[in-house]
Design an enzyme around this catalytic site. Sequence first.
Site, PDB file in Angstrom:
ATOM      1  N   LYS A  50      -2.733 -11.363  -7.963  1.00 31.89           N
ATOM      2  CA  LYS A  50      -4.013 -12.003  -7.663  1.00 31.89           C
ATOM      3  C   LYS A  50      -5.182 -11.210  -8.246  1.00 31.89           C
ATOM      4  CE  LYS A  50      -4.972  -9.614  -3.401  1.00 31.89           C
ATOM      5  NZ  LYS A  50      -5.789  -9.522  -2.240  1.00 31.89           N
ATOM      6  N   LYS A  64       0.836  -1.209   0.000  1.00 29.52           N
ATOM      7  CA  LYS A  64       0.000   0.000   0.000  1.00 29.52           C
ATOM      8  C   LYS A  64       0.870   1.257   0.000  1.00 29.52           C
ATOM      9  CE  LYS A  64      -4.136  -1.744   0.073  1.00 29.52           C
ATOM     10  NZ  LYS A  64      -5.039  -1.676  -1.040  1.00 29.52           N
ATOM     11  N   LYS A 104     -10.412  -6.665  -6.334  1.00 28.98           N
ATOM     12  CA  LYS A 104     -11.622  -5.873  -6.589  1.00 28.98           C
ATOM     13  C   LYS A 104     -11.341  -4.603  -7.356  1.00 28.98           C
ATOM     14  CE  LYS A 104     -13.834  -7.018  -2.199  1.00 28.98           C
ATOM     15  NZ  LYS A 104     -12.875  -6.731  -1.129  1.00 28.98           N
TER      16      LYS A 104
HETATM   17  P1  TYM Z   1     -10.887  -8.795   0.913  1.00 29.20           P
HETATM   18  O1  TYM Z   1     -12.104  -7.950   0.965  1.00 29.20           O
HETATM   19  O2  TYM Z   1      -9.734  -8.316   0.118  1.00 29.20           O
HETATM   20  O3  TYM Z   1     -11.254 -10.235   0.372  1.00 29.20           O
HETATM   21  C1  TYM Z   1     -12.322 -10.999   0.928  1.00 29.20           C
HETATM   22  C2  TYM Z   1     -11.954 -12.475   0.941  1.00 29.20           C
HETATM   23  O4  TYM Z   1     -11.656 -12.917  -0.389  1.00 29.20           O
HETATM   24  C3  TYM Z   1     -10.357 -13.521  -0.410  1.00 29.20           C
HETATM   25  N1  TYM Z   1      -9.708 -13.187  -1.701  1.00 29.20           N
HETATM   26  C4  TYM Z   1      -9.149 -14.095  -2.503  1.00 29.20           C
HETATM   27  N2  TYM Z   1      -9.023 -15.429  -2.409  1.00 29.20           N
HETATM   28  C5  TYM Z   1      -8.410 -16.077  -3.432  1.00 29.20           C
HETATM   29  N3  TYM Z   1      -7.945 -15.446  -4.550  1.00 29.20           N
HETATM   30  C6  TYM Z   1      -8.048 -14.105  -4.680  1.00 29.20           C
HETATM   31  N4  TYM Z   1      -7.622 -13.505  -5.786  1.00 29.20           N
HETATM   32  C7  TYM Z   1      -8.673 -13.356  -3.626  1.00 29.20           C
HETATM   33  N5  TYM Z   1      -8.944 -12.040  -3.451  1.00 29.20           N
HETATM   34  C8  TYM Z   1      -9.574 -11.961  -2.254  1.00 29.20           C
HETATM   35  C9  TYM Z   1      -9.594 -12.898   0.749  1.00 29.20           C
HETATM   36  O5  TYM Z   1      -8.556 -13.752   1.181  1.00 29.20           O
HETATM   37  C10 TYM Z   1     -10.703 -12.765   1.779  1.00 29.20           C
HETATM   38  O6  TYM Z   1     -10.894 -13.980   2.471  1.00 29.20           O
HETATM   39  N6  TYM Z   1      -8.673  -7.971   5.323  1.00 29.20           N
HETATM   40  C11 TYM Z   1      -9.742  -8.708   4.668  1.00 29.20           C
HETATM   41  C12 TYM Z   1     -11.106  -8.427   5.252  1.00 29.20           C
HETATM   42  C13 TYM Z   1     -11.192  -8.668   6.713  1.00 29.20           C
HETATM   43  C14 TYM Z   1     -11.202  -9.927   7.379  1.00 29.20           C
HETATM   44  C15 TYM Z   1     -11.300  -9.613   8.755  1.00 29.20           C
HETATM   45  C16 TYM Z   1     -11.154 -11.237   6.938  1.00 29.20           C
HETATM   46  C17 TYM Z   1     -11.262  -7.694   7.651  1.00 29.20           C
HETATM   47  N7  TYM Z   1     -11.343  -8.262   8.891  1.00 29.20           N
HETATM   48  C18 TYM Z   1     -11.354 -10.620   9.716  1.00 29.20           C
HETATM   49  C19 TYM Z   1     -11.192 -12.262   7.906  1.00 29.20           C
HETATM   50  C20 TYM Z   1     -11.294 -11.939   9.271  1.00 29.20           C
HETATM   51  C21 TYM Z   1      -9.766  -8.291   3.198  1.00 29.20           C
HETATM   52  O7  TYM Z   1      -9.340  -7.234   2.829  1.00 29.20           O
HETATM   53  O8  TYM Z   1     -10.426  -9.165   2.385  1.00 29.20           O
END
Ligand code: TYM
Length: 332
Positions: A195, A113, A198
């Site tokens: 990867k 970031k 979004k």
């Molecule tokens: P976020 O919003 O980026 O993604 C949500 C979930 O999707 C998974 N993910 C992926 N898995 C496989 N391949 C990909 N290309 C891919 N892109 C995203 C992420 O691993 C995630 O499980 N920090 C977290 C959100 C969060 C969270 C938490 C998760 C905040 N607090 C507590 C678990 C527990 C995040 O930014 O996910």
Amino acid sequence: MSRAIVVSGIRSTGNLHLGNYFGAIQNYVVMQEEQECYFFVADYHSLTTHPDPKSLKANVFRVVAENIAAGLDPDKVALYAQSDIPEIPELYLMLNMMAYKGELEKVPTFKDKVRQQPDNVNAGLLTYPVLMAADILIHKAVKVPVGKDQEQHLEMARNFAQRFNTRYGELFPEPHVYRSNHETLKILSLDGNGKMSKSENEAATIYLCDDDATIRKKIMKAKTDAGPQEPNSVMPDYIQNLFVLLNATATPEIAAHYLAAYNNCNIRYGDLKKQLAEDLANFIRPIREQATELQQDEQSIRRILKTGAEKARDSASKTIVEARKLIGINYY
Ligand code: TYM
């Protein structure tokens, strides 16, 4: 048998994509049947990039609608917005006292970031893993279904839990990454660069809201090469990625057919892509249609979030009372 406590969240920073589905939501849907699940929209986490206040609500509602359309049942889980649970920022504050600048600066997602947005290296970005630990520990979760990209954050959550327990007394169990299919799943961007995400590289990301024509177009442009030159060659990661998606959406016979063609060096990537595009379009269509319908029913989404927040606060308030007591905030 007591049910394991499960927590996971998704940031409201854009449309959900296949990475979110296969890395996270697919596991939620399996886990909701037998475990005590808390799934939430991480709207506080999304504030690190200062989203437009006018679009925040729609973004949160869309994540809720897409999760439900993808199979999450709000009657079986607590589905809520992070910002509806004031106990989370309270625990975040407590944990921040045990999180050190040096270790936070070393986190790879923080370093990324800093590179991507050098003009907005705010404290929320630095303490992002601490807020995430608070999300998890507030319910004393032991299982956290997330994609591979979140594993380091989970390790930090375990460290913060241990530190709290050592300093103040046993309160938090150790949370671990959990996947029902036991794969360490990461869906790559279709151009082979990192990867699927979004907010980056939309043309190489397949969203759960993409229509059939868009899915076809994106898949046909996915990165491939001249094909294997020797039987049973190791797949480059961008080809492997197409096979991961094919295995997840096509029949086993079709997937086996293309794998054999690859291993025999007579695969035609154009055919593989056409097949994959059809399977993905069939897979996404019902999710897209249901999500669109649900998003128009704001009242239902509000009701779901309210009920979810009540369930989540029930659990969160118990933990925070215990945490306060252990710390010594216990005056009256
Ligand atoms: P976020 O919003 O980026 O993604 C949500 C979930 O999707 C998974 N993910 C992926 N898995 C496989 N391949 C990909 N290309 C891919 N892109 C995203 C992420 O691993 C995630 O499980 N920090 C977290 C959100 C969060 C969270 C938490 C998760 C905040 N607090 C507590 C678990 C527990 C995040 O930014 O996910």
